[in-house]
Scaffold this motif. Structure first.
Motif, PDB file in Angstrom:
ATOM      1  N   TYR A   1       0.811  -1.208   0.000  1.00 61.29           N
ATOM      2  CA  TYR A   1       0.000   0.000   0.000  1.00 61.29           C
ATOM      3  C   TYR A   1       0.850   1.266   0.000  1.00 61.29           C
ATOM      4  O   TYR A   1       1.973   1.292   0.500  1.00 61.29           O
ATOM      5  CB  TYR A   1      -0.910   0.035   1.226  1.00 61.29           C
ATOM      6  N   ILE A   2       0.278   2.317  -0.564  1.00 60.96           N
ATOM      7  CA  ILE A   2       0.779   3.669  -0.374  1.00 60.96           C
ATOM      8  C   ILE A   2       0.026   4.260   0.811  1.00 60.96           C
ATOM      9  O   ILE A   2      -1.192   4.116   0.913  1.00 60.96           O
ATOM     10  CB  ILE A   2       0.572   4.519  -1.640  1.00 60.96           C
ATOM     11  N   MET A   3       0.759   4.924   1.698  1.00 66.50           N
ATOM     12  CA  MET A   3       0.173   5.487   2.901  1.00 66.50           C
ATOM     13  C   MET A   3       0.068   7.002   2.783  1.00 66.50           C
ATOM     14  O   MET A   3       0.911   7.652   2.163  1.00 66.50           O
ATOM     15  CB  MET A   3       1.015   5.120   4.123  1.00 66.50           C
ATOM     16  N   ALA A   4      -0.962   7.559   3.415  1.00 66.52           N
ATOM     17  CA  ALA A   4      -1.188   8.991   3.303  1.00 66.52           C
ATOM     18  C   ALA A   4      -1.851   9.544   4.552  1.00 66.52           C
ATOM     19  O   ALA A   4      -2.392   8.802   5.378  1.00 66.52           O
ATOM     20  CB  ALA A   4      -2.054   9.303   2.078  1.00 66.52           C
ATOM     21  N   TRP A   5      -1.792  10.864   4.680  1.00 64.08           N
ATOM     22  CA  TRP A   5      -2.514  11.601   5.713  1.00 64.08           C
ATOM     23  C   TRP A   5      -3.472  12.587   5.065  1.00 64.08           C
ATOM     24  O   TRP A   5      -3.114  13.280   4.102  1.00 64.08           O
ATOM     25  CB  TRP A   5      -1.557  12.366   6.630  1.00 64.08           C
ATOM     26  N   PHE A   6      -4.686  12.646   5.594  1.00 61.87           N
ATOM     27  CA  PHE A   6      -5.687  13.634   5.231  1.00 61.87           C
ATOM     28  C   PHE A   6      -6.109  14.363   6.494  1.00 61.87           C
ATOM     29  O   PHE A   6      -5.829  13.911   7.608  1.00 61.87           O
ATOM     30  CB  PHE A   6      -6.907  12.976   4.582  1.00 61.87           C
ATOM     31  N   ARG A   7      -6.800  15.482   6.332  1.00 63.50           N
ATOM     32  CA  ARG A   7      -7.337  16.187   7.492  1.00 63.50           C
ATOM     33  C   ARG A   7      -8.670  16.832   7.137  1.00 63.50           C
ATOM     34  O   ARG A   7      -8.948  17.125   5.982  1.00 63.50           O
ATOM     35  CB  ARG A   7      -6.356  17.243   8.012  1.00 63.50           C
ATOM     36  N   GLN A   8      -9.490  17.043   8.171  1.00 67.88           N
ATOM     37  CA  GLN A   8     -10.789  17.665   7.981  1.00 67.88           C
ATOM     38  C   GLN A   8     -11.075  18.595   9.148  1.00 67.88           C
ATOM     39  O   GLN A   8     -11.130  18.164  10.301  1.00 67.88           O
ATOM     40  CB  GLN A   8     -11.888  16.615   7.857  1.00 67.88           C
ATOM     41  N   ALA A   9     -11.252  19.865   8.841  1.00 67.54           N
ATOM     42  CA  ALA A   9     -11.599  20.862   9.833  1.00 67.54           C
ATOM     43  C   ALA A   9     -13.113  21.020   9.886  1.00 67.54           C
ATOM     44  O   ALA A   9     -13.808  20.715   8.909  1.00 67.54           O
ATOM     45  CB  ALA A   9     -10.937  22.198   9.497  1.00 67.54           C
ATOM     46  N   PRO A  10     -13.655  21.511  11.007  1.00 68.92           N
ATOM     47  CA  PRO A  10     -15.109  21.697  11.107  1.00 68.92           C
ATOM     48  C   PRO A  10     -15.644  22.575   9.985  1.00 68.92           C
ATOM     49  O   PRO A  10     -15.100  23.649   9.707  1.00 68.92           O
ATOM     50  CB  PRO A  10     -15.278  22.369  12.465  1.00 68.92           C
ATOM     51  N   GLY A  11     -16.695  22.116   9.323  1.00 69.21           N
ATOM     52  CA  GLY A  11     -17.318  22.878   8.258  1.00 69.21           C
ATOM     53  C   GLY A  11     -16.583  22.844   6.934  1.00 69.21           C
ATOM     54  O   GLY A  11     -17.010  23.514   5.988  1.00 69.21           O
ATOM     55  N   LYS A  12     -15.507  22.097   6.830  1.00 70.09           N
ATOM     56  CA  LYS A  12     -14.736  22.016   5.596  1.00 70.09           C
ATOM     57  C   LYS A  12     -14.668  20.579   5.099  1.00 70.09           C
ATOM     58  O   LYS A  12     -14.863  19.630   5.860  1.00 70.09           O
ATOM     59  CB  LYS A  12     -13.318  22.548   5.807  1.00 70.09           C
ATOM     60  N   GLU A  13     -14.383  20.425   3.808  1.00 66.54           N
ATOM     61  CA  GLU A  13     -14.223  19.104   3.230  1.00 66.54           C
ATOM     62  C   GLU A  13     -12.864  18.521   3.603  1.00 66.54           C
ATOM     63  O   GLU A  13     -11.914  19.243   3.899  1.00 66.54           O
ATOM     64  CB  GLU A  13     -14.367  19.163   1.706  1.00 66.54           C
TER      65      GLU A  13
END
Length: 119
Positions: free
Chosen positions: A32-44
């Protein structure tokens, strides 16, 4: 077929540093390729960084380039996100994700860890 568990989130002052960890388990985790994502309140949800397990191939979102570093340690089955010079706008729930090398979408996700940067 891969399980991901994030840790290391917390509260930090602006300009400070924090390191997130993603522990991976599964029979085919090394494929697998590994990644980080993030999500702030009210945002995609937005892409942050991605890496191969060796850490030799990486890419970053423009918003974090030069401040964040992603690395993979296949001996520990763990991916890290080292964050420096943190800003209040970095506040979000951070998610670890994985996809097959031959794929285009991320198929597996962790539960997320909260990062809060105070001003």
């Amino acid at each position: 077929q891969v399980q991901l568990v994030e840790s290391g989130g917390g509260l930090v002052q602006a300009g400070g540093s924090l390191r997130l960890s993603c522990a991976a388990s599964g029979r085919t985790a090394s494929s697998y390729i590994m990644a980080w994502f993030r999500q702030a309140p009210g945002k995609e949800r937005e892409f942050v960084a991605a890496t191969t397990w060796s850490g030799s191939s990486t890419r970053y979102a423009d918003s974090v380039k030069g401040r964040f570093t992603i690395s993979g340690d296949n001996a520990k089955n763990t991916v890290y996100l080292s964050m420096d010079s943190l800003k209040p706008e970095d506040t979000a729930v951070y998610y670890c994700a994985a996809r097959y090398y031959s794929g285009s979408s991320y198929d597996y996700w962790g539960q997320g860890t909260q990062v809060t940067v105070s001003s």
